[in-house]
Design an enzyme around this catalytic site. Structure first.
Site, PDB file in Angstrom:
ATOM      1  N   LYS A  38       0.847  -1.206   0.000  1.00 48.75           N
ATOM      2  CA  LYS A  38       0.000   0.000   0.000  1.00 48.75           C
ATOM      3  C   LYS A  38       0.878   1.250   0.000  1.00 48.75           C
ATOM      4  CE  LYS A  38      -0.396  -0.054   5.051  1.00 48.75           C
ATOM      5  NZ  LYS A  38      -1.228  -0.554   6.169  1.00 48.75           N
ATOM      6  N   ARG A 139     -11.541   0.976  14.185  1.00 39.58           N
ATOM      7  CA  ARG A 139     -11.265   1.747  12.981  1.00 39.58           C
ATOM      8  C   ARG A 139     -12.021   1.110  11.829  1.00 39.58           C
ATOM      9  NH1 ARG A 139      -5.020   1.854  10.794  1.00 39.58           N
ATOM     10  NH2 ARG A 139      -5.569  -0.276  10.241  1.00 39.58           N
ATOM     11  N   TYR A 276      16.092  30.726   5.730  1.00 35.37           N
ATOM     12  CA  TYR A 276      14.937  31.497   6.213  1.00 35.37           C
ATOM     13  C   TYR A 276      15.033  31.744   7.707  1.00 35.37           C
ATOM     14  CZ  TYR A 276      12.381  30.976   1.842  1.00 35.37           C
ATOM     15  OH  TYR A 276      11.987  31.050   0.532  1.00 35.37           O
ATOM     16  N   MET A 324      11.747  24.679   0.781  1.00 32.39           N
ATOM     17  CA  MET A 324      10.861  23.813  -0.002  1.00 32.39           C
ATOM     18  C   MET A 324      11.658  22.910  -0.950  1.00 32.39           C
ATOM     19  SD  MET A 324       7.721  24.868  -2.529  1.00 32.39           S
ATOM     20  CE  MET A 324       6.736  25.647  -1.264  1.00 32.39           C
TER      21      MET A 324
HETATM   22  C1  LIG Z   1      -0.527  -1.618   6.830  1.00 33.59           C
HETATM   23  C2  LIG Z   1      -1.194  -2.831   7.273  1.00 33.59           C
HETATM   24  C3  LIG Z   1      -0.462  -3.990   7.519  1.00 33.59           C
HETATM   25  C4  LIG Z   1       1.051  -4.040   7.490  1.00 33.59           C
HETATM   26  O1  LIG Z   1       1.563  -3.486   8.688  1.00 33.59           O
HETATM   27  P1  LIG Z   1       3.143  -3.435   8.959  1.00 33.59           P
HETATM   28  O2  LIG Z   1       3.236  -2.942  10.359  1.00 33.59           O
HETATM   29  O3  LIG Z   1       3.710  -2.455   7.986  1.00 33.59           O
HETATM   30  O4  LIG Z   1       3.671  -4.790   8.765  1.00 33.59           O
HETATM   31  C5  LIG Z   1      -1.170  -5.150   7.826  1.00 33.59           C
HETATM   32  N1  LIG Z   1      -2.511  -5.144   7.897  1.00 33.59           N
HETATM   33  C6  LIG Z   1      -3.245  -4.025   7.688  1.00 33.59           C
HETATM   34  C7  LIG Z   1      -4.726  -4.089   7.807  1.00 33.59           C
HETATM   35  C8  LIG Z   1      -2.608  -2.842   7.381  1.00 33.59           C
HETATM   36  O5  LIG Z   1      -3.352  -1.745   7.174  1.00 33.59           O
END
Ligand SMILES: *Cc1c(COP(=O)(O)O)cnc(C)c1O
Length: 387
Positions: A38, A139, A276, A324
């Site tokens: 992800k 969540r 800055y 930046m």
């Molecule tokens: C991001 C995520 C993971 C992976 O977590 P890590 O700590 O990066 O291994 C596993 N399950 C879900 C639902 C996640 O959102």
């Protein structure tokens, strides 16, 4: 993205594969390892990383959104793709067309998928989803009190197939807290099985669980219902341990190195200021190196006057505010520093290393955020060497 600016993130295939094998070993031959890619593979670049993992044997991938899932489907036509954040209205047709597997828990997830499945004429039980259970994150996931009602939605002629029961541990480094979540997961699984469902997988445990080798309770639960366990590993794949450092973490290898180079040098007198708000004032005759990297590249402004980078194998402090698009380094103590020299923000140079964990420590965050913050305008280059 391509750029002619001298800045890049190098992604080591060898280190990614090394970490994948470490995690595959930790999962063992009976469990499945889902690789979490992800957020553009935690900032490492989905397009570069996913095919490497797929070729190494990864079958299951986890992404945030349907956009990422569709991109991944093009890269890995055979992969199973779990959309970890569920789905939003308008994504249901793509989910079916591209054979994606959403995590589901809200009734509207089921509404959307049922309608899309009937438009495509899918048979009963033809579309697999992973039902998430809320065991304490509050969540995502069905709360236990709503489970019975949602299970009714999976009965024939529903096109949905409850392929896996999934949950997420929030404190995997704390065995007591995790045991309570495992207890709730077991309760939910019991109701699911008592309802006549036969999930093929129990999906629980991220990098932290795997590094703790805390695999027993969920694996036993899966075995007891004739299912397989599936782990979902993200950060460890990229070479970092989440939060704390169990001994097993030492075997992981950071995958991303972040590099730029010195584009100009200047000398300033004692008392002169830099950047800055003039937060840097030279206490001695000082040599400053200009770098084409700033907070728009993901270099936290919190590193102003605090961070450091590697030049000629030595640490050089950041002088003044991170701008930046530009940053100054104090290279007074590295007199050989020259225009064109490589500068390492994350990675190794000579005998010295700076990790995303070091930067996280300096800015009060976690390596995840440091890695995800490396901006899209920084090109990701796949390399073979380790970092
Ligand atoms: C991001 C995520 C993971 C992976 O977590 P890590 O700590 O990066 O291994 C596993 N399950 C879900 C639902 C996640 O959102």
């Amino acid at each position: 993205m391509t750029t002619t600016r001298p800045i890049r993130a190098e992604i080591s295939r060898e280190s990614l594969l090394h970490n994948y094998r470490v995690l595959q070993d930790a999962a063992g031959p009976l469990a499945e390892l889902l690789v979490v890619v992800k957020a553009d593979a935690y900032g490492h670049g989905l397009a570069g990383c996913a095919p490497v993992l797929h070729a190494a044997g990864a079958r299951w991938f986890g992404v945030t959104s349907m956009e990422e899932a569709v991109r991944l489907r093009r890269l890995c036509p055979q992969a199973r793709i779990l959309a970890l954040s569920g789905l939003w209205p308008g994504e249901e047709d793509a989910a079916i067309e591209h054979r994606l597997t959403p995590a589901v828990w809200e009734p509207y997830h089921l509404d959307l998928l049922e309608k899309a499945a009937s438009r495509c004429g899918l048979a009963a039980g033809a579309f697999a989803v992973h039902l998430e259970i809320d065991t304490g994150m509050s969540r995502q996931g069905v709360q236990l009190r709503d489970l019975a009602a949602i299970l009714e939605r999976f009965r024939a002629p529903s096109p949905l197939h409850l392929e896996a029961v999934m949950t997420h541990f929030h404190s995997a480094d704390n065995p007591q807290i995790t045991a309570e979540q495992e207890r709730l997961l077991a309760l939910a699984t019991e109701s699911i099985v008592a309802g006549g469902f036969r999930p093929e997988m129990i999906s629980a445990g991220s990098s932290a669980s795997m590094l703790q080798q805390d695999t027993v309770a969920v694996t036993d639960l899966a075995t007891s219902i004739g299912a397989r366990r599936i782990f979902r590993a993200g950060i460890a794949l990229y070479g970092y341990a989440p939060g704390y450092a169990p001994p097993q973490a030492a075997v992981l290898r950071p995958v991303l190195s972040w590099k730029t180079c010195i584009t100009a040098l200047r000398a300033i007198d004692t008392g002169a200021t830099a950047g800055y708000d003039a937060t840097f004032r030279a206490a001695r005759p000082t040599r400053l190196a200009l770098l084409p990297v700033g907070y728009a590249d993901g270099l936290s402004r919190l590193l102003s006057n605090r961070g450091f980078m590697l030049v000629r194998g030595q640490h050089a402090p950041i002088a003044g505010r991170v701008s930046m698009d530009q940053t100054l380094l104090d290279v007074t103590d590295i007199p050989e520093a020259a225009v064109g020299d490589e500068v390492v923000l994350i990675g190794r140079q000579g005998n010295e290393t700076i990790t995303a964990a070091d930067l996280a420590h300096l800015t009060g965050t976690i390596p995840y955020e440091i890695l995800c913050d490396v901006a899209a305008r920084v090109p990701r280059i796949m390399v073979d060497e380790p970092c």
